[in-house]
Design a protein around this motif. Structure first.
Motif, PDB file in Angstrom:
ATOM      1  N   ILE A   8       0.840  -1.193   0.000  1.00  0.00           N
ATOM      2  CA  ILE A   8       0.000   0.000   0.000  1.00  0.00           C
ATOM      3  C   ILE A   8       0.874   1.243   0.000  1.00  0.00           C
ATOM      4  CG2 ILE A   8      -1.597   1.379   1.370  1.00  0.00           C
ATOM      5  CD1 ILE A   8      -3.099  -0.992   2.101  1.00  0.00           C
ATOM      6  N   SER A  66       3.893   1.638  -1.177  1.00  0.00           N
ATOM      7  CA  SER A  66       4.533   1.882  -2.469  1.00  0.00           C
ATOM      8  C   SER A  66       3.479   2.272  -3.506  1.00  0.00           C
ATOM      9  CB  SER A  66       5.354   0.666  -2.890  1.00  0.00           C
ATOM     10  OG  SER A  66       4.705  -0.085  -3.837  1.00  0.00           O
ATOM     11  N   PHE A  67       2.293   1.721  -3.382  1.00  0.00           N
ATOM     12  CA  PHE A  67       1.197   2.063  -4.290  1.00  0.00           C
ATOM     13  C   PHE A  67       0.841   3.537  -4.195  1.00  0.00           C
ATOM     14  CE2 PHE A  67      -2.637   1.396  -6.642  1.00  0.00           C
ATOM     15  CZ  PHE A  67      -3.637   2.098  -6.005  1.00  0.00           C
ATOM     16  N   ILE A  68       0.684   4.045  -2.968  1.00  0.00           N
ATOM     17  CA  ILE A  68       0.277   5.439  -2.847  1.00  0.00           C
ATOM     18  C   ILE A  68       1.411   6.389  -3.176  1.00  0.00           C
ATOM     19  CG2 ILE A  68      -1.571   4.992  -1.227  1.00  0.00           C
ATOM     20  CD1 ILE A  68       0.132   6.076   0.931  1.00  0.00           C
ATOM     21  N   SER A  69       2.642   5.967  -2.975  1.00  0.00           N
ATOM     22  CA  SER A  69       3.708   6.909  -3.321  1.00  0.00           C
ATOM     23  C   SER A  69       3.784   7.071  -4.833  1.00  0.00           C
ATOM     24  CB  SER A  69       5.051   6.460  -2.753  1.00  0.00           C
ATOM     25  OG  SER A  69       5.495   5.336  -3.418  1.00  0.00           O
ATOM     26  N   MET A  74       3.676  13.847  -0.576  1.00  0.00           N
ATOM     27  CA  MET A  74       2.969  13.490   0.656  1.00  0.00           C
ATOM     28  C   MET A  74       3.834  13.765   1.861  1.00  0.00           C
ATOM     29  SD  MET A  74       1.148   9.970  -0.194  1.00  0.00           S
ATOM     30  CE  MET A  74       2.722   9.167  -0.181  1.00  0.00           C
ATOM     31  N   LYS A  75       3.200  14.082   2.957  1.00  0.00           N
ATOM     32  CA  LYS A  75       3.946  14.320   4.195  1.00  0.00           C
ATOM     33  C   LYS A  75       3.831  13.116   5.125  1.00  0.00           C
ATOM     34  CE  LYS A  75       2.687  17.682   7.019  1.00  0.00           C
ATOM     35  NZ  LYS A  75       2.893  17.272   8.415  1.00  0.00           N
ATOM     36  N   ASP A  76       2.611  12.726   5.402  1.00  0.00           N
ATOM     37  CA  ASP A  76       2.416  11.626   6.345  1.00  0.00           C
ATOM     38  C   ASP A  76       2.212  10.287   5.668  1.00  0.00           C
ATOM     39  OD1 ASP A  76       0.387  13.799   8.371  1.00  0.00           O
ATOM     40  OD2 ASP A  76       2.522  13.352   8.500  1.00  0.00           O
ATOM     41  N   GLY A  77       1.811  10.301   4.423  1.00  0.00           N
ATOM     42  CA  GLY A  77       1.632   9.027   3.739  1.00  0.00           C
ATOM     43  C   GLY A  77       0.326   8.356   4.089  1.00  0.00           C
ATOM     44  N   PHE A  78       0.359   7.046   4.044  1.00  0.00           N
ATOM     45  CA  PHE A  78      -0.825   6.245   4.264  1.00  0.00           C
ATOM     46  C   PHE A  78      -1.342   6.419   5.693  1.00  0.00           C
ATOM     47  CE2 PHE A  78      -3.736   2.967   4.288  1.00  0.00           C
ATOM     48  CZ  PHE A  78      -3.369   1.868   5.039  1.00  0.00           C
ATOM     49  N   LEU A  79      -2.631   6.706   5.833  1.00  0.00           N
ATOM     50  CA  LEU A  79      -3.192   6.908   7.158  1.00  0.00           C
ATOM     51  C   LEU A  79      -4.081   5.748   7.591  1.00  0.00           C
ATOM     52  CD1 LEU A  79      -4.232  10.653   6.897  1.00  0.00           C
ATOM     53  CD2 LEU A  79      -2.277   9.723   8.089  1.00  0.00           C
ATOM     54  N   ALA A  80      -5.036   5.406   6.735  1.00  0.00           N
ATOM     55  CA  ALA A  80      -5.993   4.363   7.137  1.00  0.00           C
ATOM     56  C   ALA A  80      -6.689   3.830   5.909  1.00  0.00           C
ATOM     57  CB  ALA A  80      -7.032   4.953   8.093  1.00  0.00           C
ATOM     58  N   PHE A  81      -7.263   2.617   6.041  1.00  0.00           N
ATOM     59  CA  PHE A  81      -8.201   2.172   5.010  1.00  0.00           C
ATOM     60  C   PHE A  81      -9.377   1.532   5.705  1.00  0.00           C
ATOM     61  CE2 PHE A  81      -8.099  -2.397   4.956  1.00  0.00           C
ATOM     62  CZ  PHE A  81      -6.791  -2.820   5.132  1.00  0.00           C
TER      63      PHE A  81
END
Lengths: 182, 134
Positions: B34, B36-39, B46-53
């Motif tokens: 996840i 690497s996907f969002i980056s 992005m600053k914080d990156g992945f937060l939640a799903f």
């Protein structure tokens, strides 16, 4: 909030439709003199900043154009290797544009299939029985919503958070409700 | 790369089988993918990156410290963003009872009972922790 893109994926995980809404990406163009104080590395057939973040050029940004001419991966438009070009002090001062790399169509296909698998794993990791896959994924920049139809098609869309919208909502909240007196 | 789940505890879990190694590996692989996907997907830096799903049944909250410790919390759908909670768990519990403990080897499975009990009471004291009547 702006819808950034929409992806439609079929049951097997292959991307069948993709729509991009144009969002201006932050690009920084600067003139450099020899020697270049950024460290560049080749990543995924692109030249990417790996060290030396400054002035809006961040780690992860790719080289988009040199002296106004768009680059082709790790080669210039004429076919010269960029790293070799930048090692030669005779080519300076050089103006390089950096920015977040755009996704090629191949990368979009790969990412769509990757998300398809992540969706399936999301349902397997569930602490509750009978969970669906990932319906919403949240980061600090965008939200990704996913919808799976009964026939197995996936629709997912990226929605950007709009900073202005957020502050506008806060102001509207503070303003209070409009009663019959106003 | 190697990943080891150093602690996992649950309070309301309806699945019959409990935490297995398979689940830990799956979770780590999923979180890595996840990220690497969002980056790659993200249009802006992005600053914080992945937060939640979230899925139809649960919500997974994620927080990663600069030292590489990843904290994951699975909650109900009604819970808002609890990144601050995970950050608090890291700073007030993990750092206090594990990092500062000379007997605990960092990176290995957490053996501290004090940590487990403090974590348990912290979670129970959270405003969104409530045992629903059947």
């Amino acid at each position: 909030m702006a819808i950034f893109s929409v992806y439609v994926v079929n049951k097997a995980g292959g991307l069948i439709y993709q729509y991009d809404n144009y969002v201006p990406r932050a690009e920084v163009e600067k003139t450099f003199s020899f020697p270049l104080d950024l460290v560049l590395k080749i990543y995924d057939e692109k030249l990417v900043v790996s060290f030396g973040q400054r002035d809006g050029i961040r780690v992860g940004h790719a080289v988009l154009s040199i002296n106004g001419v768009d680059v082709n991966g790790k080669y210039t438009a004429e076919g010269k290797d960029i790293l070799e070009y930048l090692k030669d002090p005779a080519n300076y001062p050089v103006s390089i544009k950096f920015g977040r790399p755009r996704l090629s169509s191949n990368e979009k296909l790969m990412l769509a299939s990757m998300f398809h698998s992540l969706f399936a794993i999301g349902s397997q990791l569930s602490p509750e029985v009978g969970s669906s896959g990932i319906e919403m994924l949240e980061t600090d920049v965008f939200k990704l919503h996913c919808f799976q139809t009964l026939t197995g098609l996936f629709f997912f869309s990226l929605i950007l958070f709009d900073q202005n919208l957020k502050s506008a909502l806060e102001i509207a909240e503070k303003a209070g409700t409009f009663g019959p007196g106003s | 790369m190697a990943a080891a789940c150093i602690t996992a505890s649950g309070t309301a879990r309806n699945k019959p089988e409990y935490h297995t190694h398979q689940e830990f590996k799956l979770m780590y692989g999923m979180l890595f993918s996840i990220r690497s996907f969002i980056s790659k997907m993200s249009p802006l830096d992005m600053k914080d990156g992945f937060l939640a799903f979230q899925t139809s049944r649960y919500k997974l909250h994620y927080y990663e410290t600069p030292t590489g410790i990843k904290l994951v919390m699975n909650t109900d759908l009604g819970v808002p963003n609890c990144r601050d909670t995970l950050q608090q768990i890291y700073s007030t519990l993990y750092v206090e009872y594990i990092v500062k403990n000379p007997l605990c080897v960092l990176g290995e499975s957490l053996q501290s009972d004090l940590f487990s009990s403090k974590l348990d009471s912290f979670i129970r004291a959270l405003p969104f922790f409530s045992v629903r009547a059947a």
